[in-house]
Design an enzyme around this catalytic site. Structure first.
Site, mmCIF file in Angstrom:
data_model
loop_
_atom_site.group_PDB
_atom_site.id
_atom_site.type_symbol
_atom_site.label_atom_id
_atom_site.label_comp_id
_atom_site.label_asym_id
_atom_site.label_seq_id
_atom_site.Cartn_x
_atom_site.Cartn_y
_atom_site.Cartn_z
ATOM 1 C CG ASP A 123 2.503 -29.584 -13.945
ATOM 2 O OD1 ASP A 123 1.291 -29.327 -13.714
ATOM 3 O OD2 ASP A 123 2.935 -29.896 -15.066
ATOM 4 C CG HIS A 133 -9.455 -4.490 1.689
ATOM 5 N ND1 HIS A 133 -8.758 -4.650 2.849
ATOM 6 C CD2 HIS A 133 -9.000 -3.324 1.158
ATOM 7 C CE1 HIS A 133 -7.930 -3.633 3.022
ATOM 8 N NE2 HIS A 133 -8.055 -2.804 2.011
ATOM 9 C CG ASP A 171 -9.277 0.923 -5.833
ATOM 10 O OD1 ASP A 171 -8.368 1.064 -6.670
ATOM 11 O OD2 ASP A 171 -9.107 1.104 -4.610
ATOM 12 C CG ASP A 186 -4.171 2.779 -6.484
ATOM 13 O OD1 ASP A 186 -5.309 2.352 -6.746
ATOM 14 O OD2 ASP A 186 -3.698 2.814 -5.328
ATOM 15 C CG HIS A 230 -9.660 4.453 2.949
ATOM 16 N ND1 HIS A 230 -9.118 5.416 2.142
ATOM 17 C CD2 HIS A 230 -10.933 4.266 2.509
ATOM 18 C CE1 HIS A 230 -10.010 5.776 1.239
ATOM 19 N NE2 HIS A 230 -11.125 5.112 1.448
ATOM 20 C CG HIS A 270 -1.072 4.368 -1.245
ATOM 21 N ND1 HIS A 270 -0.517 3.947 -2.436
ATOM 22 C CD2 HIS A 270 -2.417 4.196 -1.390
ATOM 23 C CE1 HIS A 270 -1.477 3.520 -3.245
ATOM 24 N NE2 HIS A 270 -2.643 3.674 -2.648
ATOM 25 C CG HIS A 330 -0.435 -0.063 -0.899
ATOM 26 N ND1 HIS A 330 -1.175 -1.030 -0.271
ATOM 27 C CD2 HIS A 330 -1.347 0.751 -1.507
ATOM 28 C CE1 HIS A 330 -2.461 -0.813 -0.482
ATOM 29 N NE2 HIS A 330 -2.592 0.251 -1.229
ATOM 30 C CD GLU A 344 -6.206 5.468 -2.017
ATOM 31 O OE1 GLU A 344 -7.118 4.636 -2.019
ATOM 32 O OE2 GLU A 344 -5.015 5.178 -2.193
ATOM 33 C CE1 TYR A 355 -15.570 3.859 0.352
ATOM 34 C CE2 TYR A 355 -14.527 5.096 2.134
ATOM 35 C CZ TYR A 355 -14.475 4.561 0.857
ATOM 36 O OH TYR A 355 -13.347 4.715 0.085
ATOM 37 N NE ARG A 393 -11.121 3.595 -2.907
ATOM 38 C CZ ARG A 393 -11.780 2.538 -2.492
ATOM 39 N NH1 ARG A 393 -12.588 2.618 -1.461
ATOM 40 N NH2 ARG A 393 -11.651 1.383 -3.115
ATOM 41 C CD GLU A 442 -6.493 5.121 -5.518
ATOM 42 O OE1 GLU A 442 -7.347 4.219 -5.704
ATOM 43 O OE2 GLU A 442 -5.433 4.937 -4.902
HETATM 44 N N1 GLY Z 1 -6.142 -0.104 -4.779
HETATM 45 C C1 GLY Z 1 -5.464 -0.048 -3.561
HETATM 46 C C2 GLY Z 1 -5.468 1.290 -2.998
HETATM 47 O O1 GLY Z 1 -6.176 2.147 -3.478
HETATM 48 O O2 GLY Z 1 -4.740 1.585 -2.096
HETATM 49 MN MN MN Z 2 -6.864 2.129 -5.463
HETATM 50 MN MN MN Z 3 -4.546 3.614 -3.595
#
Ligand code: GLY
Ligand code: MN
Ligand code: MN
Length: 430
Positions: free
Chosen positions: A41, A246, A263, A274, A355, A359, A366, A384, A388, A397, A399
């Protein structure tokens, strides 16, 4: 509620903007998310679907919102169906919205219990020609489960096969991507809570702490500041873990001399923030780490300047790629031959920065936004960049979240979160 909701006039305004973009004689339906099962449950904590939340602020399961601007009776233009509550139910289920509370929160005058849905919907179906369904058209969506919305659409198409159908999602993508002042204030609140968490870990991080211990410090600070938790699964990545984009295991020990990439950010009232910061475990960067860090920071600052009305997301990424390429050449990570051999599809910089740079950010981390359309004032974007370098055992990184302005450069909602090397080192050595 743990958080301060937006005003009912914000939600009214959002519904009006949405209603104006519907074809005539159309009825739009929005469902809450399901509560997802774990087993026996037990369930996952409820997370409201961001579209019904955006349009009325209801943060409760089993809610349905109907918008029908051309309904014959004014009381049917906006209807909210809620799970029934009363004093007895409240003892078992905890507090759910009463009809009176729902009116105050949402600005919707007509509230019914869910048990009345079929009868009311049947009546309104005779007045409308098409249903607007809300399918998920986010550019990164990859959903394998059937949502409550999906089940509803299936049922409705079977029950009312002669009605036309249309899509709500493109309208919401457009509306939600441009933020209202109240929404920006909510995102700022999330950023401010994130800042408290980051400052807390700056004095906590030292050699031999575990990544999950840093995560624990952050969640403690977030929750005690009225966040319900992380806006997304946190990445706390020491040393080479930073090169796994990730990485979310967060189960390794931080070693002296390494960097730790975090992050991690808080949500507030379903609005995300973020953040990424990369700091030295021992409180001081070495020269090489410093050089790479300064390059990432430089790219971030230059990229931010490009986020102005009219910019096209894809073209922006090409420009940022050029700035990054210059830095990678300076760092000796790329050479002239790499540049000669690169192509538009496979730019050389992608080896170290694989990457995207930005965004949209808001109710979803996102967030919605039609990326082929030019950027507009009051859109919120992350910036961001990262570099690497698995061969050197570290990655950096950085951001922040910024708001595009009518003129000039964006406002940085994370302006006060330490990022310069000297400030980070001073705070870590206090
Ligand atoms: N933490 C997800 C991104 O930076 O897009
Ligand atoms: Mn992030
Ligand atoms: Mn991000």
């Amino acid at each position: 509620m743990r958080y301060q909701p937006l005003s009912s006039s914000f939600y009214k305004n959002a519904r009006n903007k949405f209603g104006k973009l519907l074809a005539q004689k159309s009825l739009a339906i929005f469902n809450s998310n399901d509560i997802y099962p774990i087993g026996a449950d037990s369930t996952m904590p409820f997370q409201q679907h961001r579209d019904i939340f955006y349009l009325c602020g209801v943060d409760q399961e089993e809610s349905i919102l109907l918008l029908f601007p051309d309904a014959v009776e004014a009381k049917h233009r906006e209807i909210l169906f809620l799970r029934e509550t009363n004093d007895h139910i409240a003892v078992w289920e905890g507090a759910k919205l009463s009809k009176k509370q729902a009116v105050q929160l949402t600005g919707i005058e007509t509230i019914y219990w869910l048990s009345e849905f079929n009868r009311v919907f049947q009546e309104l179906s005779t007045q409308c020609e098409r249903f607007y369904f809300n399918t998920n058209e986010h550019y990164r969506q990859a959903v394998e489960t059937q949502t409550r919305e999906d089940r509803f659409i299936k049922w409705c198409k079977k029950q009312y096969p002669a009605h036309g159908v249309a899509k709500s999602n493109p309208i919401l993508q457009q509306l939600r991507s441009v933020k209202d002042e109240e929404e920006i204030a909510q995102i700022q609140q999330a950023c401010d809570i994130t800042e408290k968490g980051f400052r807390r870990v700056l004095s906590f991080i030292k050699p031999k702490v575990w990544e999950y211990e840093i995560e624990a410090e952050l969640i403690h600070e977030f929750i005690r500041n009225r966040s319900r938790g992380f806006a997304y699964t946190p990445i706390i990545a020491a040393g080479n873990n930073a090169n796994v984009l990730h990485y979310t295991e967060n189960n390794q020990q931080c070693k002296a001399g390494d960097l730790v990439l975090m992050d991690v950010a808080a949500e507030y009232g379903n609005y995300a923030s973020d953040l990424t910061r990369t700091v030295p475990v021992s409180g001081r960067f070495n020269d090489r780490q410093k050089a790479v860090y300064q390059s990432v920071l430089h790219v971030k600052k230059e990229a931010t300047k490009l986020l102005i009305p009219g910019t096209i997301w894809k073209e922006y990424h090409i420009e940022v790629g050029k700035i990054m390429t210059a830095e990678l050449l300076k760092l000796g990570l790329l050479d002239k031959a790499d540049i000669q051999n690169e192509s538009t599809e496979k730019p050389a910089y992608k080896k170290y920065f694989m990457h995207g740079t930005s965004h949209q950010m808001g109710l979803d981390t996102h967030d919605y936004g039609l990326l082929h359309l030019p950027m507009e004032a009051n859109m919120v974007f992350t910036v961001e960049p990262g570099i690497y370098i698995p061969d050197e055992g570290f990655g950096v990184r950085l951001e922040d979240d910024v708001v595009i302005q009518k003129t000039g450069t964006p406002i940085n909602l994370m302006e006060s979160i330490p990022i310069e090397i000297e400030e980070i080192e001073t705070l870590m050595n206090n």
